[in-house]
Motif scaffolding. Structure first.
Motif, PDB file in Angstrom:
ATOM      1  N   VAL A  29       0.827  -1.212   0.000  1.00  0.00           N
ATOM      2  CA  VAL A  29       0.000   0.000   0.000  1.00  0.00           C
ATOM      3  C   VAL A  29       0.859   1.259   0.000  1.00  0.00           C
ATOM      4  CG1 VAL A  29      -1.543   1.386   1.441  1.00  0.00           C
ATOM      5  CG2 VAL A  29      -2.095  -1.000   0.955  1.00  0.00           C
ATOM      6  N   VAL A  30       1.905   1.301   0.858  1.00  0.00           N
ATOM      7  CA  VAL A  30       2.703   2.536   0.909  1.00  0.00           C
ATOM      8  C   VAL A  30       3.609   2.689  -0.305  1.00  0.00           C
ATOM      9  CG1 VAL A  30       2.632   2.706   3.418  1.00  0.00           C
ATOM     10  CG2 VAL A  30       4.548   1.509   2.332  1.00  0.00           C
ATOM     11  N   SER A  31       3.767   1.633  -1.106  1.00  0.00           N
ATOM     12  CA  SER A  31       4.518   1.792  -2.345  1.00  0.00           C
ATOM     13  C   SER A  31       3.740   2.596  -3.381  1.00  0.00           C
ATOM     14  CB  SER A  31       4.910   0.425  -2.915  1.00  0.00           C
ATOM     15  OG  SER A  31       3.805  -0.235  -3.504  1.00  0.00           O
ATOM     16  N   VAL A  32       2.420   2.707  -3.186  1.00  0.00           N
ATOM     17  CA  VAL A  32       1.600   3.519  -4.084  1.00  0.00           C
ATOM     18  C   VAL A  32       0.961   4.710  -3.373  1.00  0.00           C
ATOM     19  CG1 VAL A  32       1.112   1.715  -5.749  1.00  0.00           C
ATOM     20  CG2 VAL A  32      -0.355   1.937  -3.749  1.00  0.00           C
ATOM     21  N   ASN A  33       0.839   4.628  -2.056  1.00  0.00           N
ATOM     22  CA  ASN A  33       0.308   5.736  -1.251  1.00  0.00           C
ATOM     23  C   ASN A  33       1.276   5.949  -0.095  1.00  0.00           C
ATOM     24  OD1 ASN A  33      -1.233   7.675   0.008  1.00  0.00           O
ATOM     25  ND2 ASN A  33      -2.847   6.278   0.686  1.00  0.00           N
ATOM     26  N   PRO A  34       2.363   6.684  -0.345  1.00  0.00           N
ATOM     27  CA  PRO A  34       3.501   6.722   0.594  1.00  0.00           C
ATOM     28  C   PRO A  34       3.279   7.568   1.846  1.00  0.00           C
ATOM     29  CG  PRO A  34       3.944   8.145  -1.269  1.00  0.00           C
ATOM     30  CD  PRO A  34       2.639   7.473  -1.562  1.00  0.00           C
ATOM     31  N   VAL A  35       2.336   7.108   2.682  1.00  0.00           N
ATOM     32  CA  VAL A  35       2.128   7.761   3.981  1.00  0.00           C
ATOM     33  C   VAL A  35       1.983   6.681   5.048  1.00  0.00           C
ATOM     34  CG1 VAL A  35       1.113   9.908   3.112  1.00  0.00           C
ATOM     35  CG2 VAL A  35      -0.355   7.937   3.553  1.00  0.00           C
ATOM     36  N   MET A  36       2.479   6.948   6.234  1.00  0.00           N
ATOM     37  CA  MET A  36       2.479   5.970   7.317  1.00  0.00           C
ATOM     38  C   MET A  36       1.075   5.480   7.649  1.00  0.00           C
ATOM     39  SD  MET A  36       4.178   4.181   9.590  1.00  0.00           S
ATOM     40  CE  MET A  36       5.848   4.855   9.555  1.00  0.00           C
ATOM     41  N   THR A  37       0.097   6.388   7.706  1.00  0.00           N
ATOM     42  CA  THR A  37      -1.249   5.994   8.126  1.00  0.00           C
ATOM     43  C   THR A  37      -1.876   4.980   7.171  1.00  0.00           C
ATOM     44  OG1 THR A  37      -2.085   7.991   7.024  1.00  0.00           O
ATOM     45  CG2 THR A  37      -1.767   8.088   9.417  1.00  0.00           C
ATOM     46  N   ALA A  38      -1.607   5.112   5.879  1.00  0.00           N
ATOM     47  CA  ALA A  38      -2.157   4.165   4.908  1.00  0.00           C
ATOM     48  C   ALA A  38      -1.593   2.771   5.158  1.00  0.00           C
ATOM     49  CB  ALA A  38      -1.845   4.615   3.491  1.00  0.00           C
ATOM     50  N   GLY A  39      -0.295   2.692   5.420  1.00  0.00           N
ATOM     51  CA  GLY A  39       0.330   1.402   5.686  1.00  0.00           C
ATOM     52  C   GLY A  39      -0.169   0.782   6.982  1.00  0.00           C
ATOM     53  N   LEU A  40      -0.297   1.598   8.013  1.00  0.00           N
ATOM     54  CA  LEU A  40      -0.794   1.091   9.286  1.00  0.00           C
ATOM     55  C   LEU A  40      -2.216   0.546   9.141  1.00  0.00           C
ATOM     56  CD1 LEU A  40       0.512   3.792  11.800  1.00  0.00           C
ATOM     57  CD2 LEU A  40       1.280   1.417  11.612  1.00  0.00           C
ATOM     58  N   GLY A  41      -3.053   1.266   8.411  1.00  0.00           N
ATOM     59  CA  GLY A  41      -4.422   0.808   8.197  1.00  0.00           C
ATOM     60  C   GLY A  41      -4.463  -0.536   7.492  1.00  0.00           C
ATOM     61  N   ALA A  42      -3.633  -0.701   6.474  1.00  0.00           N
ATOM     62  CA  ALA A  42      -3.596  -1.965   5.731  1.00  0.00           C
ATOM     63  C   ALA A  42      -3.122  -3.101   6.623  1.00  0.00           C
ATOM     64  CB  ALA A  42      -2.688  -1.828   4.510  1.00  0.00           C
ATOM     65  N   GLY A  43      -2.088  -2.855   7.418  1.00  0.00           N
ATOM     66  CA  GLY A  43      -1.563  -3.891   8.299  1.00  0.00           C
ATOM     67  C   GLY A  43      -2.551  -4.298   9.373  1.00  0.00           C
ATOM     68  N   VAL A  44      -3.236  -3.327   9.948  1.00  0.00           N
ATOM     69  CA  VAL A  44      -4.213  -3.611  10.999  1.00  0.00           C
ATOM     70  C   VAL A  44      -5.378  -4.430  10.448  1.00  0.00           C
ATOM     71  CG1 VAL A  44      -5.964  -2.543  12.464  1.00  0.00           C
ATOM     72  CG2 VAL A  44      -3.629  -1.657  12.474  1.00  0.00           C
ATOM     73  N   LEU A  45      -5.814  -4.119   9.247  1.00  0.00           N
ATOM     74  CA  LEU A  45      -6.946  -4.840   8.667  1.00  0.00           C
ATOM     75  C   LEU A  45      -6.616  -6.297   8.341  1.00  0.00           C
ATOM     76  CD1 LEU A  45      -8.424  -2.087   6.318  1.00  0.00           C
ATOM     77  CD2 LEU A  45      -9.457  -3.014   8.390  1.00  0.00           C
ATOM     78  N   ALA A  46      -5.334  -6.647   8.313  1.00  0.00           N
ATOM     79  CA  ALA A  46      -4.941  -8.026   8.024  1.00  0.00           C
ATOM     80  C   ALA A  46      -4.980  -8.920   9.258  1.00  0.00           C
ATOM     81  CB  ALA A  46      -3.543  -8.061   7.408  1.00  0.00           C
ATOM     82  N   ALA A  47      -5.230  -8.343  10.425  1.00  0.00           N
ATOM     83  CA  ALA A  47      -5.349  -9.146  11.645  1.00  0.00           C
ATOM     84  C   ALA A  47      -6.747  -9.755  11.703  1.00  0.00           C
ATOM     85  CB  ALA A  47      -5.108  -8.281  12.873  1.00  0.00           C
ATOM     86  N   GLY A  48      -6.807 -11.038  12.026  1.00  0.00           N
ATOM     87  CA  GLY A  48      -8.125 -11.658  12.090  1.00  0.00           C
ATOM     88  C   GLY A  48      -8.071 -13.094  12.544  1.00  0.00           C
ATOM     89  N   GLU A  49      -9.080 -13.847  12.174  1.00  0.00           N
ATOM     90  CA  GLU A  49      -9.241 -15.210  12.674  1.00  0.00           C
ATOM     91  C   GLU A  49      -8.056 -16.102  12.335  1.00  0.00           C
ATOM     92  OE1 GLU A  49     -12.311 -19.015  12.148  1.00  0.00           O
ATOM     93  OE2 GLU A  49     -12.807 -17.044  11.291  1.00  0.00           O
ATOM     94  N   HIS A  50      -7.456 -15.910  11.151  1.00  0.00           N
ATOM     95  CA  HIS A  50      -6.397 -16.808  10.695  1.00  0.00           C
ATOM     96  C   HIS A  50      -5.003 -16.229  10.861  1.00  0.00           C
ATOM     97  CE1 HIS A  50      -9.541 -19.351   9.180  1.00  0.00           C
ATOM     98  NE2 HIS A  50      -9.989 -18.391   8.389  1.00  0.00           N
ATOM     99  N   ALA A  51      -4.890 -15.067  11.432  1.00  0.00           N
ATOM    100  CA  ALA A  51      -3.559 -14.470  11.602  1.00  0.00           C
ATOM    101  C   ALA A  51      -3.569 -13.491  12.768  1.00  0.00           C
ATOM    102  CB  ALA A  51      -3.133 -13.740  10.324  1.00  0.00           C
ATOM    103  N   LEU A  52      -2.593 -13.656  13.640  1.00  0.00           N
ATOM    104  CA  LEU A  52      -2.272 -12.688  14.680  1.00  0.00           C
ATOM    105  C   LEU A  52      -3.217 -12.678  15.870  1.00  0.00           C
ATOM    106  CD1 LEU A  52      -0.457 -10.325  15.612  1.00  0.00           C
ATOM    107  CD2 LEU A  52      -1.961  -8.783  14.355  1.00  0.00           C
ATOM    108  N   SER A  53      -4.511 -12.590  15.640  1.00  0.00           N
ATOM    109  CA  SER A  53      -5.428 -12.297  16.740  1.00  0.00           C
ATOM    110  C   SER A  53      -5.707 -13.494  17.634  1.00  0.00           C
ATOM    111  CB  SER A  53      -6.754 -11.775  16.185  1.00  0.00           C
ATOM    112  OG  SER A  53      -7.686 -11.621  17.242  1.00  0.00           O
ATOM    113  N   PRO A  54      -5.626 -13.327  18.961  1.00  0.00           N
ATOM    114  CA  PRO A  54      -6.008 -14.392  19.899  1.00  0.00           C
ATOM    115  C   PRO A  54      -7.498 -14.365  20.228  1.00  0.00           C
ATOM    116  CG  PRO A  54      -5.081 -12.556  21.118  1.00  0.00           C
ATOM    117  CD  PRO A  54      -5.040 -12.169  19.641  1.00  0.00           C
TER     118      PRO A  54
ATOM    119  N   ASP B 270     -10.270 -15.548  18.803  1.00  0.00           N
ATOM    120  CA  ASP B 270     -11.007 -16.802  18.718  1.00  0.00           C
ATOM    121  C   ASP B 270     -10.683 -17.703  19.904  1.00  0.00           C
ATOM    122  OD1 ASP B 270     -12.706 -18.704  17.425  1.00  0.00           O
ATOM    123  OD2 ASP B 270     -10.939 -19.771  16.721  1.00  0.00           O
ATOM    124  N   THR B 271      -9.382 -17.764  20.266  1.00  0.00           N
ATOM    125  CA  THR B 271      -8.971 -18.576  21.405  1.00  0.00           C
ATOM    126  C   THR B 271      -9.545 -18.020  22.703  1.00  0.00           C
ATOM    127  OG1 THR B 271      -6.901 -18.982  20.227  1.00  0.00           O
ATOM    128  CG2 THR B 271      -6.980 -19.628  22.543  1.00  0.00           C
ATOM    129  N   GLY B 272      -9.504 -16.695  22.843  1.00  0.00           N
ATOM    130  CA  GLY B 272     -10.051 -16.066  24.037  1.00  0.00           C
ATOM    131  C   GLY B 272     -11.537 -16.326  24.199  1.00  0.00           C
TER     132      GLY B 272
END
Length: 270
Positions: free
Chosen positions: A81-106, A108-110
């Motif tokens: 995302v930041v390779s086409v929209n070079p701002v920190m907030t855009a990258g952070l938003g994309a990374g945060v949205l990738a957290a979910g049931e199959h990656a990163l987030s506890p 489901d276990t909780g």
């Protein structure tokens, strides 16, 4: 109009007055420099000041998922995302949205631990009896137990062992943790897999359940933990000067076949 109606936002989290900022009723000027970041984070989310042990465990939780590897989908998304929209907030938003049931987030276990723990407490059965029955039901339904297993570790996940030791030392270990471990033992026995580990995500989730966090709050804490690593990757990408990251052909397999448009249009009734 009275407070609490649909026309008002009602919050107990913070307040900004003419003379001070208040966090859960405490003056920020009093908190800063006296209570560390993990303690203030606990205060914000849980609503009460933590004990020193709870604050220390919050530090452990926020330090446990720090690495955000390049191979992870959230890192790839952020850097693309930041390779086409070079701002920190855009990258952070994309990374945060990738957290979910199959990656990163506890989360489901909780949720699994919270719900089954509450069910056991209301059942009147012994912990081991309830754990055996639960595992039997799960296996009959062919349902997995979140937080069990690892692609490398066998018998003991050293990360889980360290987390348990710290939780016990900080006096935040309790019945929810014991329940989850009972379920783990029951699953090892029923599946005849003594090598099956209780992994770090499972241990973290059980500790957060014991500390009173909701499943959705656990997801937020996991994301918070990864932000420094995500910031580092985004910063590295921004400084690389590479524009418009694309999936290379060497990593792409095309399954489409060439087709003629005319006959296809006639068959479709055009």
């Amino acid at each position: 109009m009275a407070k609490g109606t649909s026309s008002h936002w009602v919050t107990g989290v913070s307040e900004i007055s003419a003379e001070e900022i208040y966090i859960r009723g405490y003056a920020m000027s009093d908190l800063v420099g006296l209570v560390p970041f993990p303690g203030i984070a606990y205060l914000l989310i849980r609503g009460d000041l933590p004990t020193p042990g709870q604050a220390r465990m919050m530090d452990v939780i926020l330090s446990s998922i720090l690495d955000y590897g390049l191979q992870k989908s959230g890192t790839v998304a952020a850097r693309a995302v930041v390779s086409v929209n070079p701002v920190m907030t855009a990258g952070l938003g994309a990374g945060v949205l990738a957290a979910g049931e199959h990656a990163l987030s506890p989360e489901d276990t909780g949720r699994f631990i919270s719900e089954t723990f509450a069910h056991w407490k209301a059942s009147g059965k012994t912990m081991d009896q309830a754990a055996d029955e639960l595992v039997g039901e799960l296996r009959a339904a062919k349902r997995r137990v979140p937080g069990f297993g690892h692609q490398v570790f066998r018998y003991v996940d050293p990360r889980s062992a360290k987390l348990k030791k710290l939780a016990q030392e900080q006096h935040v270990w309790g019945e929810a943790n014991e329940w989850y471990e009972a379920v783990h033992r029951a699953f090892q026995k029923a599946s005849d897999k003594p090598e099956l580990v209780l992994n770090d995500v499972g241990m973290l989730a059980s500790i957060m359940v014991q500390m009173g966090f909701t499943p959705s709050e656990m997801c937020g804490l996991a994301i918070t933990s990864t932000l420094p690593g995500l910031i580092a990757h985004i910063s590295e990408e921004l400084q690389s000067g590479v524009r418009n990251r694309m999936v290379p052909d060497s990593h792409t397999e095309y399954e489409t076949a060439r087709r003629e448009l005319g006959p296809a249009l006639r068959k479709a009734g055009w």
